[in-house]
Structures are given as structure tokens and as C-alpha cells.
Write a protein that holds these residues in place. Structure first.
Motif, PDB file in Angstrom:
ATOM      1  N   UNK A 397       0.842  -1.210   0.000  1.00  0.00           N
ATOM      2  CA  UNK A 397       0.000   0.000   0.000  1.00  0.00           C
ATOM      3  C   UNK A 397       0.873   1.255   0.000  1.00  0.00           C
ATOM      4  N   UNK A 398       0.331   2.344  -0.533  1.00  0.00           N
ATOM      5  CA  UNK A 398       1.018   3.637  -0.539  1.00  0.00           C
ATOM      6  C   UNK A 398       0.483   4.490   0.599  1.00  0.00           C
ATOM      7  N   UNK A 399       1.327   4.687   1.629  1.00  0.00           N
ATOM      8  CA  UNK A 399       0.936   5.484   2.795  1.00  0.00           C
ATOM      9  C   UNK A 399       1.838   6.701   2.946  1.00  0.00           C
ATOM     10  N   UNK A 400       2.375   7.173   1.853  1.00  0.00           N
ATOM     11  CA  UNK A 400       3.254   8.333   1.896  1.00  0.00           C
ATOM     12  C   UNK A 400       2.581   9.525   2.572  1.00  0.00           C
ATOM     13  N   UNK A 401       3.282  10.057   3.585  1.00  0.00           N
ATOM     14  CA  UNK A 401       2.832  11.267   4.282  1.00  0.00           C
ATOM     15  C   UNK A 401       1.446  11.123   4.933  1.00  0.00           C
ATOM     16  N   UNK A 402       1.026   9.896   5.159  1.00  0.00           N
ATOM     17  CA  UNK A 402      -0.236   9.672   5.872  1.00  0.00           C
ATOM     18  C   UNK A 402      -0.039   9.930   7.366  1.00  0.00           C
ATOM     19  N   UNK A 403      -1.131  10.271   8.047  1.00  0.00           N
ATOM     20  CA  UNK A 403      -1.082  10.498   9.494  1.00  0.00           C
ATOM     21  C   UNK A 403      -1.683   9.289  10.204  1.00  0.00           C
ATOM     22  N   UNK A 404      -0.783   8.467  10.806  1.00  0.00           N
ATOM     23  CA  UNK A 404      -1.211   7.263  11.525  1.00  0.00           C
ATOM     24  C   UNK A 404      -0.925   7.406  13.022  1.00  0.00           C
ATOM     25  N   UNK A 405      -0.847   8.624  13.479  1.00  0.00           N
ATOM     26  CA  UNK A 405      -0.569   8.872  14.896  1.00  0.00           C
ATOM     27  C   UNK A 405      -1.615   8.171  15.772  1.00  0.00           C
ATOM     28  N   UNK A 406      -1.118   7.403  16.753  1.00  0.00           N
ATOM     29  CA  UNK A 406      -1.953   6.683  17.722  1.00  0.00           C
ATOM     30  C   UNK A 406      -2.865   5.629  17.079  1.00  0.00           C
ATOM     31  N   UNK A 407      -2.579   5.250  15.864  1.00  0.00           N
ATOM     32  CA  UNK A 407      -3.352   4.177  15.216  1.00  0.00           C
ATOM     33  C   UNK A 407      -2.912   2.823  15.758  1.00  0.00           C
ATOM     34  N   UNK A 408      -3.795   1.842  15.648  1.00  0.00           N
ATOM     35  CA  UNK A 408      -3.492   0.479  16.074  1.00  0.00           C
ATOM     36  C   UNK A 408      -3.241  -0.374  14.838  1.00  0.00           C
ATOM     37  N   UNK A 409      -1.957  -0.741  14.640  1.00  0.00           N
ATOM     38  CA  UNK A 409      -1.570  -1.559  13.492  1.00  0.00           C
ATOM     39  C   UNK A 409      -1.054  -2.920  13.941  1.00  0.00           C
ATOM     40  N   UNK A 410      -1.462  -3.340  15.117  1.00  0.00           N
ATOM     41  CA  UNK A 410      -0.983  -4.611  15.646  1.00  0.00           C
ATOM     42  C   UNK A 410      -1.403  -5.769  14.744  1.00  0.00           C
ATOM     43  N   UNK A 411      -0.409  -6.588  14.392  1.00  0.00           N
ATOM     44  CA  UNK A 411      -0.686  -7.748  13.552  1.00  0.00           C
ATOM     45  C   UNK A 411      -0.951  -7.430  12.103  1.00  0.00           C
ATOM     46  N   UNK A 412      -0.838  -6.164  11.717  1.00  0.00           N
ATOM     47  CA  UNK A 412      -1.101  -5.776  10.326  1.00  0.00           C
ATOM     48  C   UNK A 412       0.073  -6.171   9.429  1.00  0.00           C
TER      49      UNK A 412
END
Length: 588
Positions: A397-412
């Protein structure tokens, strides 16, 4: 007329022949009767006779309907010259048909007031248009005029002497067919709507009719009234008989329709087919759209806030700038959909398919995206603050300059994903797969990376302030010029990692695997390297002031000729220190 009578006679002959054939089991032998009891034989014969009668009635009705459609488009004698072949979308002034409006309206109720049109019947009727037996624009204009009048309640509100639904109801009652007044009116209106939708779709696929036949089921939007509510009133009127009545009758014929600017709040459209339809700027807030097919539909700027789209098919749909706030999209198919700049704030997209979807600059703030499929999707510049992406598939995936602050990406799964300049600060990345990912200049400050896989990832210039990378797999990772000051990397695997010119001030490398790692030019001031494996590593020109190397394995380590060792602690307990270095530092 003779043709019609001959066809009726043929149908009657076929019916009578079939009935005689069904009566034959009554004359079977005793042996046959033992296998097929007489009672059962009679019952099955009765069912077959009834089926044959129903088929006969339907065939006769279908034939009558087809002939009526042809008859309704025949102009009055001597007036054919008034119909031009231009792009006009209205009838010429003073134009008349052989069958007047009043007669046609009465015939429409008689023919279409006793049940919903079946798809096969609609196909047969459209064959008349395709075969050029009917001029589609003439039929469209006449049916559209009826539709507008029906929408206004002109027919059901008529006086007893002039009430067409009531007259049809009484005619049916005389044939022992029990049906209510509203049922007659609703069936008639919805059947005409179906024919108009089919004519519109037919016309929009052909250049010569595109401008002549344009149907707006909810009325044409204008500047005075931004939304049009005509279709919503029809849906509610239809559903007054039974919830979901409109969707079950008309739902399968909505594909390719023009619903631009339609107001459909709270509408029940479960399972409807809107493939390729235009719903741009439509309002569908709080609508029940469970299992609806929107594939290839235009929903640009549409409002779907709080709607239920669970299990819906939105593959290839245009949802640019759409409002999907708090919408239920769980289990929906959004593959290849355009969601750029869409508002998905607090929406439920759990287990949703977003493969190759365009979510550029989309607002996914606090959205539930758990177990969603984002493989090869474009999430560049998207807002994913506090979003739940646990167990999500974000491969490539393209996540350039995305804001993932405090996101939960566990196991992703973020393997091979592109996260250049992405904000991953304070993000939960427990057991996240970031192998082969590109995270150049990404911000991973205070991120929780326990159990994450970052092998072969590119982290040039990345920031890890306060991040916990203890035990993380960072083998062969590229971290040159990255800022890892104060980061915990105890027991991490950094074998073969590139840490050239990295800022490692006060970094905790205790018992980390730095075998064959390149640390040349890095700043290791105050770094903790006790028990670390530095075998075959390169420390040329690294700044080591105040670093702790106690119990570190320095086997075949490379260092610079003018390496500064002042202030380095623990060298006396380090193991496998090269003899040349011992001599240089006077440790022999």
C-alpha cells in the motif's frame, strides 16, 4: 386484429392439448396405478392444469401489453411529419396520438395494476424497441407524462367517476381477484417507473437517443431546490404496503439510472442494483443499503453518513469527496473504488475489501479498519489518526505522508508498503510486518514495536524518539541518518543493518545482534552496548564518547585509524577484542 385472434386461437389449442395429455394417467394400467396412486395422479393433473391456465393468462396479457405499447405511440393520421429526428426532448406543440391520454391512462391501469412486471416480460417489451417496432422517444414521452401525474396523486385522488385505480380494482373484483386500491395504484406506478428506467438505460447507450431520453426518477434537480424528494416519497408510499416493497419490485431495474441530487434519507433500498448509476450529490444519510450493488456507480459528493452499507458492492465506484462518516461498511467490496478526499470519520470498514482503492487525502480518523484488505491501495496523505488497523492487509500500500498517529496496526501486514514521511508516532505496531517496507523520513517516535518485523526495511532518516524496539527483527534494515536517540533496541536483531551516520545518542543496544552491521560515521555517544554482538561490524569514524561496551563481542570488528576511544566504558570486559585494538589502547 386477425393476427391477434389467430395467436389467441393457437394458445387455446396448445392449452387444450396439454390438458388432454395430463388426463392420460387416469387410463393407466393397475400396475402403473400401484406406482402412482390415483389420488396423486389427479392432484398432479390439477396442478398442471392450473399451471397451464396461469401460463395462458400470462401469455395473453403479455401479448396485449406489447400491442398496447405499439398502439400508444401511433400518431393521429396526417401528423407523422411533425415529429423530427432532431435532438428535441419534448413533443412538438399540438401533437396528437391516435390513443388519447385519458384512454391510455385507463389502459395502463388495466394492464399494469395487478402485479409487478417480471424481468423476462420487460426484456420482451424492450425487444420491441430494439426491433424498431416502437419509437422509444414517443413511448418515453407518454409514459413520463403519466409518471409525473401519478407522482402527484392525480389518479388516486380523482373523483369516484374519474378514479382510475378504483375502476381497475372493481374490474378485478368482478373477476374474483381481490386487490386493494393502493395496491393497484402502487403496482401501476412502479411498473411504469420500471419501463422508464429501461428506456433511459437503452437510450444512454445509443448516441441518437442520449439527448432525447433522459429520465429523472426523483425529478430534475434545479438551483432552487438542491435535493429532489420525489423518489423518496414513492419509496415510502410503496413501502406502506410492506417494508422493502419498492426494493423488491424496482430494485433490480435501477442500474444505469439518473439519481443525481436525489434526497433518499432513511430509504430502504436493501439489495438494490445501482450498477453504473449516477448518484452524485445524492443524500443517502441513514439509508438501509445492505447488500446494494453500487459497482461502477457515480457517488461523487454524495452524503452517506450513518447509512448501512454492510456487504455492499462498491467496486470501481466513484466516491470522491463523499461523506461516509459513521457509515457501516463492514464486509463491503470497495476494490478499485475512488475514495479520494472522502470523509470516513468513525466509519466501520472492518473486513472490507479496499484492494487497489484510491484513498488519497481521505479522512479515516478513528475509523474501524480491522482485518480490512488495503493491498496496493493508495492512502497517501490520508488521515488515520487513532484508526483501528489491527490485522489489516496493507501489503504494497502507498501510505506516503499519511497520518497514523496513535493508530493500532498490531498484527497488520505492511510488507513492501511505502511510508515515506509517514507519521507513525505513538502508534501500536505489536507483531506488525514491515519487512521490505520503505519508511524514509518516517516518524516512529514513541511507537510500540514489540514483536514487529522490520527486516530489509528502508528507514533512512527515520525518527524513533522514545520508541521501544526491544527484540524487534531489524536484520538488513537501512537506517542510515536515522535518529534513534534514546531508543530501546535491547536484544533486537540488527545483523547486516546499515546504520551509517545514524544518530544513536544514548540508544540502548544491550545484548542486541549487530553482527556485520555498518555503524560507520554514527553518533554512539552514551550508547549502551553491553553484551551486544559487534562481530564483523564496522565502527569506522563512529563517535563513541561515553559508550558502554562491557561484555560486548568485538570479534573481527572494523574501526578507523584515528578512532576516538576516550570515555568509552567496559572495554576491559569486552570479549574477542582484536589484538591490534588492544595494542592501540594498551589493553594487553
Amino acid at each position: 386484429m386477425s393476427t391477434y385472434l389467430s395467436q389467441v386461437w393457437q394458445l387455446l389449442r396448445n392449452y387444450a392439448r396439454d390438458t388432454r395429455l395430463e388426463e392420460m394417467p387416469k387410463n393407466t394400467s393397475v400396475k402403473t396405478e400401484a406406482v402412482l396412486p390415483l389420488g396423486k395422479s389427479i392432484k398432479e393433473s390439477y396442478k398442471s392444469i392450473k399451471f397451464g391456465q396461469d401460463n395462458l393468462r400470462e401469455d395473453l396479457w403479455s401479448q396485449r401489453l406489447q400491442e398496447s405499447l405499439e398502439k400508444w405511440t401511433v400518431p393521429k393520421s396526417g401528423l407523422t411529419y411533425k415529429i423530427g429526428d432532431g435532438a428535441s426532448d419534448t413533443l412538438p406543440s399540438g401533437f396528437c396520438f391516435r390513443v388519447c391520454d385519458r384512454q391510455m391512462h385507463e389502459e395502463i391501469y388495466d394492464l399494469l395494476g395487478n402485479g409487478a412486471l417480471k424481468p423476462e416480460i420487460v426484456s420482451q417489451l424492450m425487444e420491441l424497441v430494439v426491433g424498431q417496432k416502437i419509437r422509444p422517444e414517443l413511448l418515453f414521452w407518454r409514459l413520463e407524462d403519466f409518471y409525473h401525474r401519478w407522482c402527484q396523486g392525480e389518479f388516486i385522488d380523482g373523483t369516484p367517476d374519474d378514479n382510475l385505480p378504483q375502476k381497475t380494482m372493481l374490474k378485478l373484483a368482478a373477476q374474483n381477484i381481490a386487490i386493494g386500491l393502493r395496491q393497484v395504484d402502487i403496482y401501476t406506478g412502479l411498473n411504469v417507473l420500471i419501463l422508464l428506467l429501461e428506456l433511459h438505460r437503452y437510450a444512454q447507450e445509443r448516441d441518437q437517443f442520449k439527448q432525447k431520453i433522459i429520465f429523472y426518477p426523483s425529478a430534475q434537480p434545479d438551483t432552487d431546490n438542491f435535493f429532489t424528494s420525489q423518489l423518496l416519497r414513492i419509496i415510502n408510499y410503496s413501502d406502506a404496503l410492506e417494508i422493502g416493497n419498492f426494493s423488491s419490485i424496482v430494485g433490480q431495474f435501477l442500474k444505469g439510472g439518473n439519481f443525481k441530487g436525489a434526497y433518499l434519507s432513511d430509504a430502504n433500498l436493501t439489495g438494490a442494483d445501482f450498477r453504473g448509476a449516477d448518484l452524485s450529490l445524492a443524500y443517502l444519510g441513514d439509508a438501509n443499503l445492505t447488500g446494494v450493488n453500487f459497482s461502477g456507480a457515480n457517488l461523487n459528493g454524495a452524503n452517506l453518513g450513518d447509512a448501512n452499507l454492510s456487504g455492499a458492492n462498491l467496486s470501481g465506484a466513484n466516491l470522491t469527496g463523499a461523506d461516509l462518516g459513521s457509515t457501516n461498511l463492514s464486509g463491503a467490496n470497495l476494490s478499485c473504488a475512488n475514495l479520494s478526499r472522502a470523509d470516513l470519520n468513525r466509519a466501520d470498514l472492518s473486513s472490507t475489501n479496499l484492494n487497489r482503492a484510491d484513498l488519497n487525502r481521505a479522512d479515516l480518523n478513528r475509523t474501524d479498519l480491522s482485518s480490512a484488505n488495503f493491498s496496493h491501495a493508495d492512502l497517501s496523505n490520508a488521515i488515520l489518526f487513532g484508526a483501528n488497523l489491527s490485522e489489516a492487509n496493507l501489503r504494497s500500500a502507498n501510505l506516503n505522508h499519511a497520518d497514523l498517529c496513535r493508530a493500532d496496526l498490531s498484527g497488520a501486514d505492511l510488507s513492501h508498503a511505502i511510508l515515506n514521511g509517514t507519521n507513525l508516532s505513538d502508534t501500536i505496531l505489536f507483531s506488525t510486518n514491515l519487512s521490505d517496507a520503505i519508511l524514509i523520513a518516517a516518524d516512529l517516535s514513541y511507537a510500540k514495536l514489540n514483536g514487529a518485523k522490520l527486516n530489509d526495511a528502508r528507514l533512512n532518516g527515520a525518527m524513533f524518539l522514545g520508541a521501544d524496539l526491544s527484540g524487534v527483527d531489524l536484520s538488513r534494515v537501512i537506517l542510515n541518518e536515522a535518529d534513534l536517540s534514546g531508543v530501546i533496541l535491547s536484544e533486537a536483531d540488527l545483523s547486516g543493518a546499515d546504520l551509517t551516520d545514524a544518530i544513536l545518542f544514548g540508544t540502548d543496544f544491550s545484548y542486541a545482534n549487530l553482527n556485520s552491521a555498518n555503524l560507520s560515521g554514527s553518533n554512539l555517544s552514551g550508547a549502551i552496548l553491553n553484551g551486544a554482538d559487534l562481530s564483523h561490524s564496522n565502527l569506522s569514524y563512529a563517535i563513541l564518547g561515553g559508550a558502554d561496551l562491557s561484555d560486548a563481542n568485538m570479534e573481527e570488528m572494523t574501526w578507523g585509524k584515528k578512532q576516538q576511544w576516550e570515555g568509552v566504558r567496559g572495554l576491559e570486559t569486552a570479549v574477542n577484542v582484536p589484538e591490534a585494538l588492544k595494542e592501540e589502547l594498551g589493553l594487553n
